[in-house]
Design an enzyme around this catalytic site. Structure first.
Site, PDB file in Angstrom:
ATOM      1  N   ASN A 171       0.845  -1.104  -0.026  1.00 26.68           N
ATOM      2  CA  ASN A 171      -0.066   0.063   0.176  1.00 26.68           C
ATOM      3  C   ASN A 171       0.887   1.251  -0.077  1.00 26.68           C
ATOM      4  OD1 ASN A 171      -2.068   2.042   0.494  1.00 26.68           O
ATOM      5  ND2 ASN A 171      -2.788   1.117   2.063  1.00 26.68           N
ATOM      6  N   ARG A 187      -2.844  -1.982  -3.211  1.00 20.58           N
ATOM      7  CA  ARG A 187      -4.178  -1.203  -3.277  1.00 20.58           C
ATOM      8  C   ARG A 187      -3.894  -0.415  -4.327  1.00 20.58           C
ATOM      9  NH1 ARG A 187      -5.029   3.846   0.544  1.00 20.58           N
ATOM     10  NH2 ARG A 187      -7.048   4.296  -0.100  1.00 20.58           N
ATOM     11  N   HIS A 195     -12.523   3.790  -0.663  1.00 21.87           N
ATOM     12  CA  HIS A 195     -12.617   3.189   0.839  1.00 21.87           C
ATOM     13  C   HIS A 195     -13.262   2.112   0.728  1.00 21.87           C
ATOM     14  CE1 HIS A 195     -11.704   7.173   2.562  1.00 21.87           C
ATOM     15  NE2 HIS A 195     -10.587   6.646   2.910  1.00 21.87           N
ATOM     16  N   ARG A 219      -8.374  17.211   2.597  1.00 24.21           N
ATOM     17  CA  ARG A 219      -9.270  17.836   1.681  1.00 24.21           C
ATOM     18  C   ARG A 219     -10.662  18.271   2.002  1.00 24.21           C
ATOM     19  NH1 ARG A 219      -8.767  11.700  -0.428  1.00 24.21           N
ATOM     20  NH2 ARG A 219      -7.459  11.347   1.302  1.00 24.21           N
ATOM     21  N   GLU A 249      -7.548  -3.442   5.598  1.00 21.00           N
ATOM     22  CA  GLU A 249      -7.685  -3.475   4.201  1.00 21.00           C
ATOM     23  C   GLU A 249      -6.430  -4.568   3.449  1.00 21.00           C
ATOM     24  OE1 GLU A 249      -8.538   1.221   2.962  1.00 21.00           O
ATOM     25  OE2 GLU A 249      -7.051   0.698   4.587  1.00 21.00           O
TER      26      GLU A 249
END
Length: 392
Positions: A8, A91, A179, A239, A377
């Site tokens: 990742n 990912r 996500h 963000r 994840e």
């Protein structure tokens, strides 16, 4: 041992895990990361029992960018004895309209994914860099891309379209959501720990430096807060989240900002960092007595409450609410404040359970079950990778 490496990659960090393949089972054996790339590079890794395997610092010039971090990490990984890589799972944030499932990467697919870099400039280039390098160095090791957008595919067109001429939707301008690997893991985990509610009406709040919420029903994504890019929805570390697109037009037309300047503003200088003027890290904001830190926190809680109402509307009610990711798992104050805004839906927080970090943090009388579930994840990527190489 036969193993799957999960990677990742971000702009300043490279996270990796090694899973032993034991038939159809996966056992996590190594967890590590190279962080501080270009500033204070540090490679750390631990075994499954948390024994330290490596803790090595570098001069910034030695590990000045992501390719250098990949090279150094690969060199260390090669020093592990008895590890035979069957595949590497990656990912990849954006799969666009064409990729709704994990896929074996070749150079043509890699080039197609590179065309999506403008939709995820913080993530996509870094996600693809280790794939490209690994394909050049180890061409016989399968590289599997697992997409953050895939879990949200299958929504009805009226859910994912924007109110633009239909040709734009056909051209790929639509709501994708992100996500997805986290939400997919939480969906599967709920089936294990709370089977009585796992197929019901559930909202999952993935609250970290990137943040979004997702409505689940029957274990599948029904609606989510993020859209075409990872800028939409909740305010995040850097963000802004949901914003009138007219603001962007104003910045360009009236403030004379270039596209690059606006991109930098929206991806790197907004969100909690921009509002607070202090930091995009919730730990820093919670520790601060600056009024602007409080403003940023208030804004996040408010937007979470609004999004919960929207998602509950999409579900037609609410049976469970799950907190996950860095803030969701580790900030009881934020959980308590959001839960207080869910009382109209029937949620009742157990303060003691919340402070203790229990899995179930709602009272027995609560009509909405409140959970804290760590996401994983990397395990989700390993599962997809194993399934794909086994099937082939």
């Amino acid at each position: 041992m036969d193993a799957i490496l999960v990677v990742n990659a971000g702009s300043s960090s490279l996270k990796f895990q090694i899973f032993e393949v034991a038939g159809t089972r996966l056992e996590r054996r190594v967890r590590g990361q190279m962080d501080g790339i270009g500033t204070r590079p540090r490679l750390r890794a631990t075994a499954a029992d948390t024994t330290a395997l490596v803790d090595r610092s570098y001069e910034p010039g030695v590990v000045k960018d992501l390719p250098a971090a990949i090279t150094e990490t690969r060199t260390w990984l090669q020093s592990l004895e008895g590890v035979t890589l069957r595949a590497i799972g990656h990912r990849v944030v954006h799969g666009g309209p064409d990729y709704a499932q994990p896929i074996l990467i070749d150079h043509d697919i890699l080039d197609k994914l590179a065309t999506l870099q403008k939709l995820a400039p913080l993530h996509q280039p870094n996600n693809l860099a280790p794939i490209r390098l690994a394909m050049d160095i180890d061409p016989d090791v399968p590289q599997i891309a697992c997409f953050d957008t895939a879990f949200h595919r299958g929504h009805a067109a009226h859910t994912d379209c924007y109110a633009l001429p239909w040709a734009f939707y056909e051209d790929g301008i639509r709501r994708y959501g992100f996500h997805g690997l986290s939400y997919e893991y939480i969906s599967e985990r709920l089936a294990e720990v709370a089977p009585a509610v796992a197929q019901d009406r559930i909202i999952v709040a993935h609250l970290g430096s990137g943040a979004s919420m997702c409505a689940l029903r029957n274990g599948r994504s029904l609606e989510t807060t993020m859209g075409f890019t990872a800028l939409d929805g909740l305010p995040m570390g850097t963000r802004p989240g949901q914003m009138d697109p007219g603001v962007v037009l104003y910045l360009i037309d009236q403030k004379g900002m270039s596209t690059r300047e606006v991109t930098d503003l929206l991806y790197r200088s907004s969100g909690l960092r921009g509002l607070s003027g202090i930091s995009g890290d919730m730990r820093d904001l919670l520790a601060s007595d600056d009024p602007r830190a409080s403003l940023a926190i208030d804004h996040l809680v408010h937007r979470c409450a609004l999004s919960a109402g929207m998602l509950a509307g999409a579900l037609g009610g609410l049976d469970a609410f799950v907190f996950t990711a860095g803030v969701g798992e580790n900030a009881p104050t934020i959980r308590a404040r959001i839960a207080a805004r869910l009382t109209w839906l029937g949620a009742e927080l157990d303060p003691a359970a919340n402070e203790a970090g229990a899995m179930l943090i709602s009272t027995e009388a609560s009509r909405v079950a409140l959970y804290v579930l760590p996401t994983d994840e990397e395990l989700m990527i390993a599962r997809h990778t194993l399934a794909l190489i086994t099937a082939s």
